[in-house]
Design a protein around this motif. Sequence first.
Motif, PDB file in Angstrom:
ATOM      1  N   LEU A 257     -13.900  97.516 128.168  1.00  0.00           N
ATOM      2  CA  LEU A 257     -12.634  97.854 128.820  1.00  0.00           C
ATOM      3  C   LEU A 257     -12.854  98.179 130.295  1.00  0.00           C
ATOM      4  O   LEU A 257     -12.095  97.730 131.158  1.00  0.00           O
ATOM      5  CB  LEU A 257     -11.984  99.048 128.126  1.00  0.00           C
ATOM      6  N   ALA A 258     -13.886  98.957 130.581  1.00  0.00           N
ATOM      7  CA  ALA A 258     -14.188  99.308 131.969  1.00  0.00           C
ATOM      8  C   ALA A 258     -14.484  98.061 132.793  1.00  0.00           C
ATOM      9  O   ALA A 258     -14.028  97.937 133.943  1.00  0.00           O
ATOM     10  CB  ALA A 258     -15.362 100.276 132.026  1.00  0.00           C
ATOM     11  N   ASP A 259     -15.232  97.133 132.210  1.00  0.00           N
ATOM     12  CA  ASP A 259     -15.547  95.885 132.913  1.00  0.00           C
ATOM     13  C   ASP A 259     -14.278  95.084 133.205  1.00  0.00           C
ATOM     14  O   ASP A 259     -14.091  94.564 134.307  1.00  0.00           O
ATOM     15  CB  ASP A 259     -16.508  95.028 132.082  1.00  0.00           C
ATOM     16  N   PHE A 260     -13.392  94.986 132.206  1.00  0.00           N
ATOM     17  CA  PHE A 260     -12.161  94.218 132.380  1.00  0.00           C
ATOM     18  C   PHE A 260     -11.249  94.861 133.427  1.00  0.00           C
ATOM     19  O   PHE A 260     -10.710  94.178 134.302  1.00  0.00           O
ATOM     20  CB  PHE A 260     -11.416  94.103 131.046  1.00  0.00           C
ATOM     21  N   LEU A 261     -11.065  96.187 133.328  1.00  0.00           N
ATOM     22  CA  LEU A 261     -10.193  96.863 134.289  1.00  0.00           C
ATOM     23  C   LEU A 261     -10.760  96.766 135.702  1.00  0.00           C
ATOM     24  O   LEU A 261     -10.013  96.598 136.668  1.00  0.00           O
ATOM     25  CB  LEU A 261     -10.009  98.332 133.889  1.00  0.00           C
ATOM     26  N   ASN A 262     -12.062  96.872 135.843  1.00  0.00           N
ATOM     27  CA  ASN A 262     -12.684  96.735 137.159  1.00  0.00           C
ATOM     28  C   ASN A 262     -12.435  95.345 137.730  1.00  0.00           C
ATOM     29  O   ASN A 262     -12.191  95.176 138.933  1.00  0.00           O
ATOM     30  CB  ASN A 262     -14.185  97.007 137.062  1.00  0.00           C
ATOM     31  N   ASP A 263     -12.471  94.334 136.859  1.00  0.00           N
ATOM     32  CA  ASP A 263     -12.222  92.963 137.288  1.00  0.00           C
ATOM     33  C   ASP A 263     -10.789  92.800 137.800  1.00  0.00           C
ATOM     34  O   ASP A 263     -10.522  91.966 138.666  1.00  0.00           O
ATOM     35  CB  ASP A 263     -12.471  92.009 136.127  1.00  0.00           C
ATOM     36  N   PHE A 264      -9.876  93.615 137.273  1.00  0.00           N
ATOM     37  CA  PHE A 264      -8.484  93.588 137.725  1.00  0.00           C
ATOM     38  C   PHE A 264      -8.252  94.534 138.907  1.00  0.00           C
ATOM     39  O   PHE A 264      -7.103  94.766 139.292  1.00  0.00           O
ATOM     40  CB  PHE A 264      -7.545  93.977 136.582  1.00  0.00           C
ATOM     41  N   GLY A 265      -9.326  95.084 139.474  1.00  0.00           N
ATOM     42  CA  GLY A 265      -9.185  96.002 140.596  1.00  0.00           C
ATOM     43  C   GLY A 265      -8.707  97.379 140.190  1.00  0.00           C
ATOM     44  O   GLY A 265      -8.025  98.071 140.947  1.00  0.00           O
TER      45      GLY A 265
ATOM     46  N   PRO B  11     -10.729 100.314 138.833  1.00  0.00           N
ATOM     47  CA  PRO B  11     -11.954 101.007 138.417  1.00  0.00           C
ATOM     48  C   PRO B  11     -11.668 102.360 137.769  1.00  0.00           C
ATOM     49  O   PRO B  11     -11.030 103.207 138.373  1.00  0.00           O
ATOM     50  CB  PRO B  11     -12.734 101.160 139.724  1.00  0.00           C
ATOM     51  N   ILE B  12     -12.137 102.556 136.572  1.00  0.00           N
ATOM     52  CA  ILE B  12     -11.835 103.772 135.815  1.00  0.00           C
ATOM     53  C   ILE B  12     -12.295 105.027 136.544  1.00  0.00           C
ATOM     54  O   ILE B  12     -11.587 106.033 136.570  1.00  0.00           O
ATOM     55  CB  ILE B  12     -12.470 103.694 134.407  1.00  0.00           C
ATOM     56  N   LEU B  13     -13.478 105.023 137.137  1.00  0.00           N
ATOM     57  CA  LEU B  13     -13.982 106.221 137.789  1.00  0.00           C
ATOM     58  C   LEU B  13     -13.069 106.695 138.918  1.00  0.00           C
ATOM     59  O   LEU B  13     -12.861 107.892 139.112  1.00  0.00           O
ATOM     60  CB  LEU B  13     -15.388 105.978 138.351  1.00  0.00           C
ATOM     61  N   GLU B  14     -12.498 105.748 139.660  1.00  0.00           N
ATOM     62  CA  GLU B  14     -11.626 106.127 140.772  1.00  0.00           C
ATOM     63  C   GLU B  14     -10.218 106.471 140.288  1.00  0.00           C
ATOM     64  O   GLU B  14      -9.635 107.474 140.696  1.00  0.00           O
ATOM     65  CB  GLU B  14     -11.565 104.991 141.793  1.00  0.00           C
ATOM     66  N   ILE B  15      -9.665 105.651 139.399  1.00  0.00           N
ATOM     67  CA  ILE B  15      -8.308 105.869 138.936  1.00  0.00           C
ATOM     68  C   ILE B  15      -8.230 107.142 138.084  1.00  0.00           C
ATOM     69  O   ILE B  15      -7.314 107.959 138.214  1.00  0.00           O
ATOM     70  CB  ILE B  15      -7.801 104.668 138.110  1.00  0.00           C
ATOM     71  N   GLY B  16      -9.219 107.323 137.196  1.00  0.00           N
ATOM     72  CA  GLY B  16      -9.220 108.497 136.321  1.00  0.00           C
ATOM     73  C   GLY B  16      -9.252 109.802 137.088  1.00  0.00           C
ATOM     74  O   GLY B  16      -8.659 110.793 136.687  1.00  0.00           O
TER      75      GLY B  16
END
Length: 202
Positions: A184-192, A194-199
């Motif tokens: 999931l993290a890889d997919f969301l990062n690919d869509f711009g 990034p979990i670490l920043e958004i979270g």
Amino acid sequence: MVLPDKRPLILASSSPRRQEILRNLGLDFSVKVSGVDESFSDGLKPAEIVELLAERKVASVSEEVSDGLVIGSDTIVVLNNQILGKPINLEDAFRMLMSLQGSTHSVFSGLTVMDVRTGRKLTGHVETKVTMRGLSESTIKKYIATGEPSDKAGAYAIQGFGAIFIEKIEGDYFSVVGLPIRLLADFLNDFGYPILEIGQRS
């Protein structure tokens, strides 16, 4: 640091386990249950089944929203090439747990993330090996009496009482719970996204 645009996240699942995983990552999201047909054709491999059902859930929910990233997932348990879904009754749960005890099985979790605005989607799956220790019939019956197995693939919950039966796992624990976080993290990062920043902004 310039953070990316925070598009809405929509989880296409009513599963409290999947919702808890996203909350623990500090993500804001809404829930829309797909209610799609989860049947599949004979002859499909486990990986194909979970990817197909994840895509089907996302496609259904995507028709109801105009923007955002829709997340869909599906999980099945496989033992000796036999798929163990959710038990239909107590006897079925007992049968499943008797077959799983003292052996190693595979848990397949499919994942799809789709950008509703563009129609672009990413789909993949994770396979995790789970070894369950030997269990007596009385132990299995006591576990079933807790009510936990009733809506779980394979009739057990690794994040609940079922955890005490697990000898070891090889792979992604969260995939067994129902949502493969790394993928999931890889997919969301690919869509711009990034979990670490958004979270951290939630």
